[in-house]
Design an enzyme around this catalytic site. Structure first.
Site, PDB file in Angstrom:
ATOM      1  N   ASN A 183       0.931  -1.131   0.103  1.00  0.00           N
ATOM      2  CA  ASN A 183      -0.105   0.021  -0.107  1.00  0.00           C
ATOM      3  C   ASN A 183       0.853   1.294   0.105  1.00  0.00           C
ATOM      4  O   ASN A 183       1.421   1.584   0.918  1.00  0.00           O
ATOM      5  CB  ASN A 183      -0.929   0.019   1.196  1.00  0.00           C
ATOM      6  CG  ASN A 183      -1.774   1.474   1.490  1.00  0.00           C
ATOM      7  OD1 ASN A 183      -1.797   2.068   0.364  1.00  0.00           O
ATOM      8  ND2 ASN A 183      -2.296   1.405   2.544  1.00  0.00           N
ATOM      9  N   TRP A 184       0.874   1.908  -1.127  1.00  0.00           N
ATOM     10  CA  TRP A 184       1.821   3.016  -1.284  1.00  0.00           C
ATOM     11  C   TRP A 184       1.410   4.421  -0.879  1.00  0.00           C
ATOM     12  O   TRP A 184       1.999   5.350  -0.706  1.00  0.00           O
ATOM     13  CB  TRP A 184       2.302   3.181  -2.773  1.00  0.00           C
ATOM     14  CG  TRP A 184       3.397   2.266  -3.339  1.00  0.00           C
ATOM     15  CD1 TRP A 184       3.610   1.254  -2.243  1.00  0.00           C
ATOM     16  CD2 TRP A 184       3.932   2.184  -4.512  1.00  0.00           C
ATOM     17  NE1 TRP A 184       4.808   0.399  -3.145  1.00  0.00           N
ATOM     18  CE2 TRP A 184       4.834   1.082  -4.470  1.00  0.00           C
ATOM     19  CE3 TRP A 184       3.746   2.820  -5.679  1.00  0.00           C
ATOM     20  CZ2 TRP A 184       5.825   0.537  -5.437  1.00  0.00           C
ATOM     21  CZ3 TRP A 184       4.453   2.601  -6.690  1.00  0.00           C
ATOM     22  CH2 TRP A 184       5.502   1.532  -6.681  1.00  0.00           C
ATOM     23  N   LYS A 185       0.240   4.468  -0.408  1.00  0.00           N
ATOM     24  CA  LYS A 185      -0.598   5.694   0.235  1.00  0.00           C
ATOM     25  C   LYS A 185      -0.409   6.862  -0.705  1.00  0.00           C
ATOM     26  O   LYS A 185      -0.453   6.754  -1.919  1.00  0.00           O
ATOM     27  CB  LYS A 185       0.065   5.748   1.680  1.00  0.00           C
ATOM     28  CG  LYS A 185      -0.312   4.406   2.324  1.00  0.00           C
ATOM     29  CD  LYS A 185       0.179   4.702   3.934  1.00  0.00           C
ATOM     30  CE  LYS A 185       0.320   3.285   4.710  1.00  0.00           C
ATOM     31  NZ  LYS A 185       0.292   3.321   6.210  1.00  0.00           N
ATOM     32  N   SER A 211       3.896  -2.648  10.316  1.00  0.00           N
ATOM     33  CA  SER A 211       5.376  -2.311  10.527  1.00  0.00           C
ATOM     34  C   SER A 211       5.953  -3.708  10.079  1.00  0.00           C
ATOM     35  O   SER A 211       7.227  -4.256  10.747  1.00  0.00           O
ATOM     36  CB  SER A 211       5.769  -2.150  12.048  1.00  0.00           C
ATOM     37  OG  SER A 211       5.208  -0.916  12.277  1.00  0.00           O
ATOM     38  N   GLY A 242       3.167  -1.357   4.183  1.00  0.00           N
ATOM     39  CA  GLY A 242       3.039   0.044   3.867  1.00  0.00           C
ATOM     40  C   GLY A 242       4.567   0.293   3.547  1.00  0.00           C
ATOM     41  O   GLY A 242       4.979   0.319   2.506  1.00  0.00           O
ATOM     42  N   GLY A 243       5.219   0.878   4.369  1.00  0.00           N
ATOM     43  CA  GLY A 243       6.809   1.586   4.252  1.00  0.00           C
ATOM     44  C   GLY A 243       7.511   0.398   3.351  1.00  0.00           C
ATOM     45  O   GLY A 243       8.424   0.953   2.426  1.00  0.00           O
ATOM     46  N   HIS A 284      -9.068   1.022   5.625  1.00  0.00           N
ATOM     47  CA  HIS A 284      -7.652   1.342   6.109  1.00  0.00           C
ATOM     48  C   HIS A 284      -7.930   2.382   7.361  1.00  0.00           C
ATOM     49  O   HIS A 284      -8.752   3.394   7.297  1.00  0.00           O
ATOM     50  CB  HIS A 284      -6.781   1.867   5.075  1.00  0.00           C
ATOM     51  CG  HIS A 284      -5.397   1.810   5.623  1.00  0.00           C
ATOM     52  ND1 HIS A 284      -4.849   2.909   6.294  1.00  0.00           N
ATOM     53  CD2 HIS A 284      -4.407   0.685   5.260  1.00  0.00           C
ATOM     54  CE1 HIS A 284      -3.771   2.523   6.835  1.00  0.00           C
ATOM     55  NE2 HIS A 284      -3.289   1.387   5.946  1.00  0.00           N
ATOM     56  N   GLU A 323      -5.022  -5.133  10.917  1.00  0.00           N
ATOM     57  CA  GLU A 323      -3.866  -4.110  10.991  1.00  0.00           C
ATOM     58  C   GLU A 323      -4.206  -3.281  12.372  1.00  0.00           C
ATOM     59  O   GLU A 323      -4.850  -2.210  12.354  1.00  0.00           O
ATOM     60  CB  GLU A 323      -3.951  -3.110   9.958  1.00  0.00           C
ATOM     61  CG  GLU A 323      -3.902  -3.674   8.665  1.00  0.00           C
ATOM     62  CD  GLU A 323      -3.313  -2.778   7.572  1.00  0.00           C
ATOM     63  OE1 GLU A 323      -2.068  -2.882   6.991  1.00  0.00           O
ATOM     64  OE2 GLU A 323      -3.926  -1.523   7.242  1.00  0.00           O
TER      65      GLU A 323
HETATM   66  C1  PEP Z   1      -0.429   0.083   6.258  1.00  0.00           C
HETATM   67  O1  PEP Z   1      -0.640   1.199   6.553  1.00  0.00           O
HETATM   68  O2  PEP Z   1      -1.477  -0.698   5.801  1.00  0.00           O
HETATM   69  C2  PEP Z   1       0.790  -0.656   6.986  1.00  0.00           C
HETATM   70  C3  PEP Z   1       0.803  -1.699   7.295  1.00  0.00           C
HETATM   71  O3  PEP Z   1       1.864   0.461   7.147  1.00  0.00           O
HETATM   72  P1  PEP Z   1       3.309   0.265   7.344  1.00  0.00           P
HETATM   73  O4  PEP Z   1       3.630  -1.167   6.833  1.00  0.00           O
HETATM   74  O5  PEP Z   1       3.939   1.194   7.124  1.00  0.00           O
HETATM   75  O6  PEP Z   1       3.355  -0.230   9.110  1.00  0.00           O
END
Ligand code: PEP
Length: 280
Positions: free
Chosen positions: A9-11, A222, A243-244, A96, A168
């Site tokens: 998920n690149w947001k 994370s 995400g990241g 989300h 999440e």
């Molecule tokens: C997300 O926003 O769905 C997510 C899991 O972000 P991150 O992996 O950056 O915590």
């Protein structure tokens, strides 16, 4: 065994279309031989069409980060599912915590979007999860089950096959807006395992054994190359929403490879000549 699903998920992180296309092409090339994991990427809307074109006919599938619940109309700033289909999307991420907690989406809004996604034949990746405060108050089960019930209202036994749940926990998502006052860290294997089992139990009660056993419940918060394998090894965890760590091929690929490796180790599979098949 359920197939692993790993999604990125690149947001609002990568705004240049050329960069989005370059990274997704790198990922698509690197996963040519990945056969046991479903992989998708959700770029920003401006890059959806170009990325979709460049990865069509590859193993990398396209996802939208959101949709409007209606297909067309005077809704400034919104995106229709028809545009997402036109771009080649097969998945839509819904509910989300950034949508729920920053943009005020309710169970009812999300439910309308889930129903539209299913009506159009796409897969909905429905995100649920509690905040740190809700967890401290002992409300993990209540909050997650109420999000499931609200978002899945009216979803039939047949339609549920197109739903993937992303558990999440909000406190684990690498987002300073959502988590201004706490140290953000992934769920421990114990916390994740407990929550995933609770989600699967909810499906057992509401939809029966067969759906509870087959629905894919992925973990998000994370997840990265260091912790992926430990989390993916857990019985009730069927993949990750990232995400990241999905923003570069270098950090995303090890997670996909961990899922592929674990699938191949599963005793339910066996080699038949040079093909890996389900053990009968
Ligand atoms: C997300 O926003 O769905 C997510 C899991 O972000 P991150 O992996 O950056 O915590």
């Amino acid at each position: 065994m359920r197939r692993f699903v790993v999604g990125g998920n690149w947001k609002m992180q990568i705004s240049q279309v050329e960069e989005a296309v370059r990274i997704t092409e790198n990922i698509a090339n690197a996963i040519k031989n990945i056969s046991m994991v479903d992989v998708f990427i959700a770029p920003s809307f401006n890059a959806l069409y170009s990325v979709g074109k460049s990865i069509s006919n590859t193993n990398l599938k396209l996802a939208s980060q959101n949709i409007h619940y209606l297909e067309q109309g005077a809704f400034t700033g919104e995106t229709s599912i028809l545009s997402c289909i036109n771009a080649g999307c097969e998945y839509v991420i819904l509910g989300h915590s950034e949508r729920r907690r920053i943009f005020g989406e309710t169970g009812e809004n999300i439910n309308q979007k889930v129903l539209k996604t299913l009506e159009k034949g796409l897969k909905a990746v429905l995100c649920i999860g509690e905040t740190a405060k809700e967890r401290a108050e002992g409300r993990v089960k209540e909050v997650n089950q109420s999000q499931l019930a609200g978002s899945l209202k009216g979803v039939s036994q047949t339609q549920i096959e197109k739903i993937i749940i992303a558990y999440e926990p909000v406190w684990a998502i690498n987002n300073k807006f959502l988590n201004p006052d706490i140290e953000i860290k992934p769920a421990t294997p114990h916390q994740a395992s407990e929550a995933h089992a609770m989600v699967r139990d909810w499906f057992r009660q509401e939809y029966g054994d067969s759906i509870a056993n087959s629905i894919q419940i992925i973990y998000g918060g994370s997840m990265n190359q260091k912790n992926a394998e430990e989390l993916l090894k857990i019985d009730d965890i069927d993949g990750g929403l990232i995400g990241g760590a999905s923003l570069t091929a270098k950090t995303f690929l090890p997670i996909i490879r961990s899922a592929e490796k674990l699938s191949k180790q599963d005793p339910e599979y066996e080699w038949d000549s040079n093909t890996l098949r389900f053990r009968k």
